[in-house]
Motif scaffolding. Sequence first.
Motif, PDB file in Angstrom:
ATOM      1  N   LEU A  62      -4.839   6.327 -11.012  1.00  0.00           N
ATOM      2  CA  LEU A  62      -5.071   5.077 -10.484  1.00  0.00           C
ATOM      3  C   LEU A  62      -4.500   3.931 -11.426  1.00  0.00           C
ATOM      4  CD1 LEU A  62      -8.092   5.611  -8.333  1.00  0.00           C
ATOM      5  CD2 LEU A  62      -5.852   4.928  -7.337  1.00  0.00           C
ATOM      6  N   ALA A  63      -4.937   4.108 -12.545  1.00  0.00           N
ATOM      7  CA  ALA A  63      -4.678   2.985 -13.520  1.00  0.00           C
ATOM      8  C   ALA A  63      -3.077   3.092 -13.775  1.00  0.00           C
ATOM      9  CB  ALA A  63      -5.478   3.228 -14.612  1.00  0.00           C
ATOM     10  N   ARG A  83       0.746  -1.160  -0.056  1.00  0.00           N
ATOM     11  CA  ARG A  83      -0.076  -0.011  -0.141  1.00  0.00           C
ATOM     12  C   ARG A  83       0.863   1.167   0.055  1.00  0.00           C
ATOM     13  NH1 ARG A  83      -3.592   1.164   4.303  1.00  0.00           N
ATOM     14  NH2 ARG A  83      -4.807   2.240   2.925  1.00  0.00           N
ATOM     15  N   GLN A  84       1.951   1.220   0.846  1.00  0.00           N
ATOM     16  CA  GLN A  84       2.799   2.523   0.775  1.00  0.00           C
ATOM     17  C   GLN A  84       3.261   2.579  -0.593  1.00  0.00           C
ATOM     18  OE1 GLN A  84       6.134   2.688   3.652  1.00  0.00           O
ATOM     19  NE2 GLN A  84       4.813   2.217   5.183  1.00  0.00           N
ATOM     20  N   GLN A  85       3.901   1.749  -1.520  1.00  0.00           N
ATOM     21  CA  GLN A  85       4.224   1.752  -2.810  1.00  0.00           C
ATOM     22  C   GLN A  85       3.164   2.162  -3.463  1.00  0.00           C
ATOM     23  OE1 GLN A  85       5.735  -2.456  -3.396  1.00  0.00           O
ATOM     24  NE2 GLN A  85       7.721  -1.797  -3.167  1.00  0.00           N
ATOM     25  N   PHE A  86       2.105   1.775  -3.356  1.00  0.00           N
ATOM     26  CA  PHE A  86       1.012   2.236  -4.163  1.00  0.00           C
ATOM     27  C   PHE A  86       0.549   3.697  -4.033  1.00  0.00           C
ATOM     28  CE2 PHE A  86      -3.636   2.582  -5.545  1.00  0.00           C
ATOM     29  CZ  PHE A  86      -3.674   2.184  -6.742  1.00  0.00           C
ATOM     30  N   ARG A  87       0.583   4.122  -2.623  1.00  0.00           N
ATOM     31  CA  ARG A  87       0.652   5.450  -2.471  1.00  0.00           C
ATOM     32  C   ARG A  87       1.681   6.329  -3.214  1.00  0.00           C
ATOM     33  NH1 ARG A  87       3.225   9.697   0.658  1.00  0.00           N
ATOM     34  NH2 ARG A  87       1.481  10.840   1.974  1.00  0.00           N
ATOM     35  N   ASP A  88       2.564   5.863  -2.797  1.00  0.00           N
ATOM     36  CA  ASP A  88       3.700   6.559  -3.739  1.00  0.00           C
ATOM     37  C   ASP A  88       3.582   6.855  -4.944  1.00  0.00           C
ATOM     38  OD1 ASP A  88       4.946   7.146  -1.218  1.00  0.00           O
ATOM     39  OD2 ASP A  88       6.480   5.517  -1.275  1.00  0.00           O
ATOM     40  N   LEU A  89       3.265   5.777  -5.632  1.00  0.00           N
ATOM     41  CA  LEU A  89       3.027   5.545  -7.305  1.00  0.00           C
ATOM     42  C   LEU A  89       1.950   6.634  -7.517  1.00  0.00           C
ATOM     43  CD1 LEU A  89       3.935   1.967  -7.778  1.00  0.00           C
ATOM     44  CD2 LEU A  89       5.280   3.766  -8.675  1.00  0.00           C
ATOM     45  N   LEU A  90       0.671   6.673  -6.757  1.00  0.00           N
ATOM     46  CA  LEU A  90      -0.364   7.105  -7.047  1.00  0.00           C
ATOM     47  C   LEU A  90      -0.005   8.943  -6.976  1.00  0.00           C
ATOM     48  CD1 LEU A  90      -3.308   7.720  -7.496  1.00  0.00           C
ATOM     49  CD2 LEU A  90      -3.678   7.236  -5.002  1.00  0.00           C
ATOM     50  N   THR A  91       0.618   8.986  -5.747  1.00  0.00           N
ATOM     51  CA  THR A  91       1.235  10.685  -5.371  1.00  0.00           C
ATOM     52  C   THR A  91       1.818  11.157  -6.674  1.00  0.00           C
ATOM     53  OG1 THR A  91       1.108  10.177  -3.407  1.00  0.00           O
ATOM     54  CG2 THR A  91       2.346  12.163  -3.995  1.00  0.00           C
ATOM     55  N   GLU A  92       2.910  10.240  -7.433  1.00  0.00           N
ATOM     56  CA  GLU A  92       3.790  10.442  -8.329  1.00  0.00           C
ATOM     57  C   GLU A  92       2.995  10.936  -9.590  1.00  0.00           C
ATOM     58  OE1 GLU A  92       6.699   7.836  -8.969  1.00  0.00           O
ATOM     59  OE2 GLU A  92       7.785   8.182  -6.934  1.00  0.00           O
ATOM     60  N   GLN A  93       1.798  10.312  -9.802  1.00  0.00           N
ATOM     61  CA  GLN A  93       1.027  10.231 -10.980  1.00  0.00           C
ATOM     62  C   GLN A  93       0.020  11.547 -10.813  1.00  0.00           C
ATOM     63  OE1 GLN A  93       0.857   8.508 -13.833  1.00  0.00           O
ATOM     64  NE2 GLN A  93       2.418   7.272 -12.995  1.00  0.00           N
ATOM     65  N   LEU A  94      -0.369  11.743  -9.581  1.00  0.00           N
ATOM     66  CA  LEU A  94      -1.183  12.979  -9.275  1.00  0.00           C
ATOM     67  C   LEU A  94      -0.252  14.350  -9.515  1.00  0.00           C
ATOM     68  CD1 LEU A  94      -3.498  11.898  -6.541  1.00  0.00           C
ATOM     69  CD2 LEU A  94      -4.044  12.335  -8.914  1.00  0.00           C
ATOM     70  N   MET A  95       0.981  14.064  -9.401  1.00  0.00           N
ATOM     71  CA  MET A  95       1.969  15.280  -9.447  1.00  0.00           C
ATOM     72  C   MET A  95       2.194  15.611 -10.663  1.00  0.00           C
ATOM     73  SD  MET A  95       4.546  14.668  -6.271  1.00  0.00           S
ATOM     74  CE  MET A  95       5.688  15.989  -6.839  1.00  0.00           C
ATOM     75  N   THR A  96       1.633  14.702 -11.799  1.00  0.00           N
ATOM     76  CA  THR A  96       1.886  15.077 -13.180  1.00  0.00           C
ATOM     77  C   THR A  96       0.861  16.080 -13.601  1.00  0.00           C
ATOM     78  OG1 THR A  96       0.596  13.219 -13.955  1.00  0.00           O
ATOM     79  CG2 THR A  96       2.939  12.979 -13.825  1.00  0.00           C
ATOM     80  N   TRP A  97      -0.341  16.185 -12.758  1.00  0.00           N
ATOM     81  CA  TRP A  97      -1.183  16.932 -13.036  1.00  0.00           C
ATOM     82  C   TRP A  97      -1.045  18.421 -12.504  1.00  0.00           C
ATOM     83  CZ3 TRP A  97      -4.808  15.707 -16.579  1.00  0.00           C
ATOM     84  CH2 TRP A  97      -4.863  14.291 -16.944  1.00  0.00           C
ATOM     85  N   GLU A  98      -0.419  18.455 -11.022  1.00  0.00           N
ATOM     86  CA  GLU A  98      -0.264  19.638 -10.445  1.00  0.00           C
ATOM     87  C   GLU A  98       0.628  19.456  -9.177  1.00  0.00           C
ATOM     88  OE1 GLU A  98      -3.503  20.384  -6.818  1.00  0.00           O
ATOM     89  OE2 GLU A  98      -3.719  21.533  -8.842  1.00  0.00           O
ATOM     90  N   PRO A 153     -11.733  11.991 -13.804  1.00  0.00           N
ATOM     91  CA  PRO A 153     -11.360  11.267 -14.691  1.00  0.00           C
ATOM     92  C   PRO A 153      -9.786  11.373 -14.517  1.00  0.00           C
ATOM     93  CG  PRO A 153     -12.903  12.706 -15.658  1.00  0.00           C
ATOM     94  CD  PRO A 153     -12.671  13.051 -14.222  1.00  0.00           C
ATOM     95  N   LYS A 154      -8.987  12.406 -13.603  1.00  0.00           N
ATOM     96  CA  LYS A 154      -7.707  12.299 -13.492  1.00  0.00           C
ATOM     97  C   LYS A 154      -7.359  11.402 -12.597  1.00  0.00           C
ATOM     98  CE  LYS A 154      -7.683  17.390 -14.954  1.00  0.00           C
ATOM     99  NZ  LYS A 154      -7.028  18.643 -14.224  1.00  0.00           N
ATOM    100  N   LEU A 155      -8.325  11.327 -11.639  1.00  0.00           N
ATOM    101  CA  LEU A 155      -8.021  10.267 -10.580  1.00  0.00           C
ATOM    102  C   LEU A 155      -8.134   8.620 -11.058  1.00  0.00           C
ATOM    103  CD1 LEU A 155     -10.247  11.330  -7.513  1.00  0.00           C
ATOM    104  CD2 LEU A 155      -7.888  11.169  -7.468  1.00  0.00           C
ATOM    105  N   ARG A 182     -20.165  19.217  -8.245  1.00  0.00           N
ATOM    106  CA  ARG A 182     -20.451  18.465  -9.247  1.00  0.00           C
ATOM    107  C   ARG A 182     -19.452  18.800 -10.388  1.00  0.00           C
ATOM    108  NH1 ARG A 182     -25.046  19.734  -9.840  1.00  0.00           N
ATOM    109  NH2 ARG A 182     -26.295  17.663  -9.061  1.00  0.00           N
ATOM    110  N   SER A 183     -19.159  20.180 -10.477  1.00  0.00           N
ATOM    111  CA  SER A 183     -17.942  20.524 -11.584  1.00  0.00           C
ATOM    112  C   SER A 183     -16.763  20.111 -11.085  1.00  0.00           C
ATOM    113  CB  SER A 183     -18.015  21.969 -11.668  1.00  0.00           C
ATOM    114  OG  SER A 183     -19.294  22.686 -12.162  1.00  0.00           O
ATOM    115  N   PHE A 184     -16.433  20.189 -10.002  1.00  0.00           N
ATOM    116  CA  PHE A 184     -15.327  19.627  -9.453  1.00  0.00           C
ATOM    117  C   PHE A 184     -15.018  18.088  -9.774  1.00  0.00           C
ATOM    118  CE2 PHE A 184     -12.354  17.774  -5.994  1.00  0.00           C
ATOM    119  CZ  PHE A 184     -11.366  18.605  -5.951  1.00  0.00           C
ATOM    120  N   LEU A 185     -15.887  17.502  -9.331  1.00  0.00           N
ATOM    121  CA  LEU A 185     -15.892  15.972  -9.567  1.00  0.00           C
ATOM    122  C   LEU A 185     -15.882  15.712 -11.214  1.00  0.00           C
ATOM    123  CD1 LEU A 185     -18.535  14.507  -6.995  1.00  0.00           C
ATOM    124  CD2 LEU A 185     -16.085  13.945  -7.295  1.00  0.00           C
TER     125      LEU A 185
END
Length: 419
Positions: free
Chosen positions: A406-407, A330-345, A400-402, A392-395
């Motif tokens: 995650l994928a 889970r820690q690995q997945f958390r770090d990978l997810l964070t890295e992916q989200l950082m590509t957005w901002e 889709p970015k989430l 609603r607009s935020f979601l």
Amino acid sequence: MLEKLADLLTGHGASDFRTIEERTKYFCPFEAVGMVRQEIRHSNFLAYILDPQRPHGLDDTVLRTFLMEIAQGSAKERLDIHFRDLENARVQREADNIDILITIPKSGGTRGLVVAVELKVDAQEREKQLSDYENRIVKKFPTPDWQHMFCFLTPDGREETTGGGQTWVNLSYTDLFKAADQAIKLDSVSGRGLDLYRDYQRMMRRHGLAQGEIDKELETAVLNIWAKHKEALDFLIDNRPDLLNKLMDSVRNNHQMAERLGNKISAERSQKRIIRFSFPELTQDYPELIGKEGWLDDKSMLAMELKSYNEELSIAIVVAEKNGIHDETRQQFRDLLTEQLMTWEEPTQRTNPHGWHTFFNETVFSKEELENPETLDANDADPAEKLEGEMRSFLEKCYPKLEKALAAAKEQLDAVPRT
């Protein structure tokens, strides 16, 4: 109590109230555009008045003063700035993600000068933020040709916590204004640019972001009001209309909201100032999000937060703290997810290097809107309906970015060899 309120407004307190109103009631263009706690807008304005090539009429007075303030520790640097030609100074916003970047080309026998400015109002530094900026500056502007200066500008002049090997000068808005005022007086600056600078100063002092000279008459009026009418004032404060709490309660008590928002979220544990939502479909599709324990009822590391902070209402995506995730996968997945989200901002770091990461943070209602609901667009729906529409607009924008993040994180995790 009605008699006490009448005396406060029409009796002995009336003259003191008039004094307070005269001293505090004025039009401020910066407050009108909701700038008070918006760091991007502060950076935009300060970059503008620091730039000697802009038509504000302040020439290089503010820039030279600013440079002198962050060179206080070195007589050599002050002399260099005193004699340096600033006419060709270039002031940039968000160059290499730095709030304000000032470059002054070399002239004669002097090296070029590059100044990195990180500006904060409320936000904290993210992990390694300033050391990252140092590395970018040193790499892009090598030492043989460039002199480096670094400034951390905040309301209280607090020390930075994420710097590397370079020295960051801690500067408060109060000290900057004090020095700039003296320079403006000496240079006999005048004009509309100066008027706007004064408006900006007044706004900062009015909201406690900078200190100023004490208005003795105003201070006396405030003391008189509290000495003579404390009970009436306490009653008014206790019964002050609170749109922020009403909006938060409207979300807590609206059990059909998740369904209207497409069942993408589910109500979770909440606090007085934070309402959290989990993502049922995402946690079902990605069991790596789930642990044996967690900060949410569904024990996921991923949540959406509606948060009241600094008298504003904001919304964001949050990834849980690393220290609360005890499973290595889970820690690995958390770090990978964070890295992916950082590509957005870039995330906003909320606690420590192992803490929560906040992404896609947006202000839904500003302090000014919450204090003065009548300033909302007349065509807007009821504030609670507007809040639901913003969610609603935020979601629609972030969900889709989430899913993509995650994928991608799952694909990377599956590629890691298992022992």
